[in-house]
Design an enzyme around this catalytic site. Structure first.
Site, mmCIF file in Angstrom:
data_model
loop_
_atom_site.group_PDB
_atom_site.id
_atom_site.type_symbol
_atom_site.label_atom_id
_atom_site.label_comp_id
_atom_site.label_asym_id
_atom_site.label_seq_id
_atom_site.Cartn_x
_atom_site.Cartn_y
_atom_site.Cartn_z
ATOM 1 N N GLN A 97 0.808 -1.213 0.000
ATOM 2 C CA GLN A 97 0.000 0.000 0.000
ATOM 3 C C GLN A 97 0.845 1.268 0.000
ATOM 4 O O GLN A 97 0.313 2.376 -0.037
ATOM 5 C CB GLN A 97 -0.926 -0.002 1.229
ATOM 6 C CG GLN A 97 -1.940 -1.127 1.235
ATOM 7 C CD GLN A 97 -2.747 -1.196 2.517
ATOM 8 O OE1 GLN A 97 -2.684 -0.301 3.364
ATOM 9 N NE2 GLN A 97 -3.511 -2.269 2.681
ATOM 10 N N HIS A 161 -1.249 0.248 5.717
ATOM 11 C CA HIS A 161 -1.724 1.236 6.683
ATOM 12 C C HIS A 161 -0.758 2.406 6.863
ATOM 13 O O HIS A 161 -0.345 2.735 7.971
ATOM 14 C CB HIS A 161 -2.027 0.563 8.027
ATOM 15 C CG HIS A 161 -3.047 -0.520 7.944
ATOM 16 N ND1 HIS A 161 -3.484 -1.233 9.041
ATOM 17 C CD2 HIS A 161 -3.733 -1.039 6.881
ATOM 18 C CE1 HIS A 161 -4.385 -2.125 8.670
ATOM 19 N NE2 HIS A 161 -4.546 -2.020 7.353
ATOM 20 N N TYR A 264 -10.014 7.592 19.522
ATOM 21 C CA TYR A 264 -11.063 7.020 18.671
ATOM 22 C C TYR A 264 -11.155 5.503 18.781
ATOM 23 O O TYR A 264 -11.884 4.869 18.025
ATOM 24 C CB TYR A 264 -10.886 7.520 17.237
ATOM 25 C CG TYR A 264 -11.214 8.994 17.163
ATOM 26 C CD1 TYR A 264 -12.489 9.427 16.813
ATOM 27 C CD2 TYR A 264 -10.293 9.952 17.564
ATOM 28 C CE1 TYR A 264 -12.820 10.767 16.828
ATOM 29 C CE2 TYR A 264 -10.610 11.300 17.582
ATOM 30 C CZ TYR A 264 -11.877 11.699 17.214
ATOM 31 O OH TYR A 264 -12.215 13.042 17.250
ATOM 32 N N TYR A 275 -10.390 -10.646 9.775
ATOM 33 C CA TYR A 275 -10.699 -11.133 8.440
ATOM 34 C C TYR A 275 -11.085 -12.606 8.436
ATOM 35 O O TYR A 275 -11.794 -13.066 7.535
ATOM 36 C CB TYR A 275 -9.514 -10.892 7.501
ATOM 37 C CG TYR A 275 -9.286 -9.427 7.212
ATOM 38 C CD1 TYR A 275 -10.189 -8.686 6.452
ATOM 39 C CD2 TYR A 275 -8.167 -8.767 7.723
ATOM 40 C CE1 TYR A 275 -9.993 -7.348 6.198
ATOM 41 C CE2 TYR A 275 -7.958 -7.411 7.467
ATOM 42 C CZ TYR A 275 -8.872 -6.713 6.709
ATOM 43 O OH TYR A 275 -8.671 -5.377 6.462
#
Length: 381
Positions: A97, A161, A264, A275
């Site tokens: 990513q 990420h 958060y 997953y």
């Protein structure tokens, strides 16, 4: 089903009814009507950009698009006028990513010429890479005057990420995200380590004196923590607050209002599961941890997002658009204040949607992987 690209470069909107959302739940069993009868299409602006990760705009309306592999495209009137590789940092690490990621111009670009970028950088401690923020100036077909703004540490060989979305708020502060780098049990809840955080800096990289952890335990640059992988941020047109979304695992993609010092919750609380179907979170809510404005279950893999502030889409002013990587559509969230009162799917049939931005002309532009850059237009345009 992915539709073939039409020769006229238009894709019809699919205004399907989808699940309504509340602050604590979202299911496919409860539905609301579309926000309005407005019909929109995706109009192809430029082809040939494989993974357009970020979209930024110059004051004259020209577009800057970062391609994940390491190219900056300068686009004018629908034509690629430069494919910029000179000046792209040599510590760029293209993996998984990671790569050349977001781009954002300074609010006072006409005066100072600064452009901000995020990318996966191999510089610094450890093997692999981590998220780095720089600023540079555009000189013809090259980047010059490159300055480091922030570098996450330590590096990691995990290829996921990176976060990396960049926005400026109405006061000129620079916000950016770094994801948990695939190490959820270490970084997001540790306020003294990078990763799983949203940061706020001055435009030159210095730390604002009123950042929530200045003079206290915690990273001075950190604004909020307890995030997984925030890849969308936008400034609310009325409140001026930064809104962000982040990827959940299997379920639990969230939209949050970013307020100073808040936790958060990731990974202590989540609406998602592993997953493989097993549970990991301790709960879905806990005192001292923020609840999302809305969340998706199943996950849509959210990408870029933007508020509609122009008059190009009558009846949609103030609403929020969120791209979906997984299902290749734009989620139109109908807002009543801070509450999501309806949702519909727009422009299904492109590639995976990565960046979503409103241009100086008031139109929404988005990148679709494998296709290029599109503009969202009404069928009356």
């Amino acid at each position: 089903m992915i539709f073939k690209k039409l020769t006229q470069h238009l894709l019809p909107v699919v205004a399907l009814l989808v699940f309504t959302t509340g602050c604590n739940s979202q299911t496919s069993d409860t539905k609301t009507p579309p926000a309005s009868d407005l019909s929109v299409e995706a109009q192809l602006v430029v082809e040939g950009i494989r993974i357009g990760w970020g979209i930024g705009f110059l004051p004259n309306g020209d577009m800057l698009v970062t391609e994940k592999g390491g190219t900056l495209y300068h686009i004018s009137d629908g034509e690629i006028v430069a494919e910029i590789t000179e000046g792209i940092p040599s510590d760029l690490d293209v993996n998984g990513q990671g790569g050349f990621l977001d781009v954002e111009t300074h609010p006072d670009y006409e005066e100072n010429g600064w452009i901000y970028f995020s990318y996966a950088s191999s510089q610094g401690e450890g093997s692999g890479s981590n998220t780095k923020i720089i600023r540079a100036k555009l000189d013809g077909s090259s980047l010059t005057s490159v300055e480091e703004i922030y570098k996450g540490t330590p590096n990691s060989r995990r290829g996921q990420h990176y976060g990396s979305r960049i926005v400026f708020d109405e006061n000129g502060y620079l916000f950016f995200s770094i994801g948990d780098r695939g190490n959820r049990d270490v970084y997001p809840q540790d306020i003294n380590r990078d990763g799983g955080k949203i940061y706020r800096l001055n435009a030159d990289g210095s730390v604002p004196a009123d950042n929530p952890f200045v003079g206290k335990d915690g990273l001075d640059a950190m604004y909020t923590y307890g995030h997984r992988n925030p890849q969308g941020m936008a400034v609310h047109p009325e409140s001026g607050l930064v809104w962000s979304h982040e990827h959940g695992p299997r379920g639990g993609d969230e939209v949050n209002i970013i307020e100073p010092g808040n936790n958060y919750g990731w990974p202590v609380i989540s609406y998602g599961i592993n997953y493989d179907g097993t549970e990991f979170a301790e709960d879905t809510a806990r005192e001292g941890m923020e609840q999302p404005i809305t969340y998706w279950d199943p996950s849509i893999a959210p990408s870029g997002m933007a508020f509609i502030t122009s008059d190009k889409y009558p009846g949609w002013e103030g609403d929020l658009l969120v791209g979906s990587l997984k299902f290749a559509y734009i989620a139109h969230l109908d807002l009543d204040g801070d509450e999501v009162v309806g949702e519909q799917k727009l422009v299904e049939g492109t590639g995976r949607i990565r960046a979503v931005e409103q241009g100086p002309d008031g139109y929404i532009y988005f990148s679709a992987e494998g296709d290029g850059i599109y503009r969202l237009v009404t069928t009356e345009d």
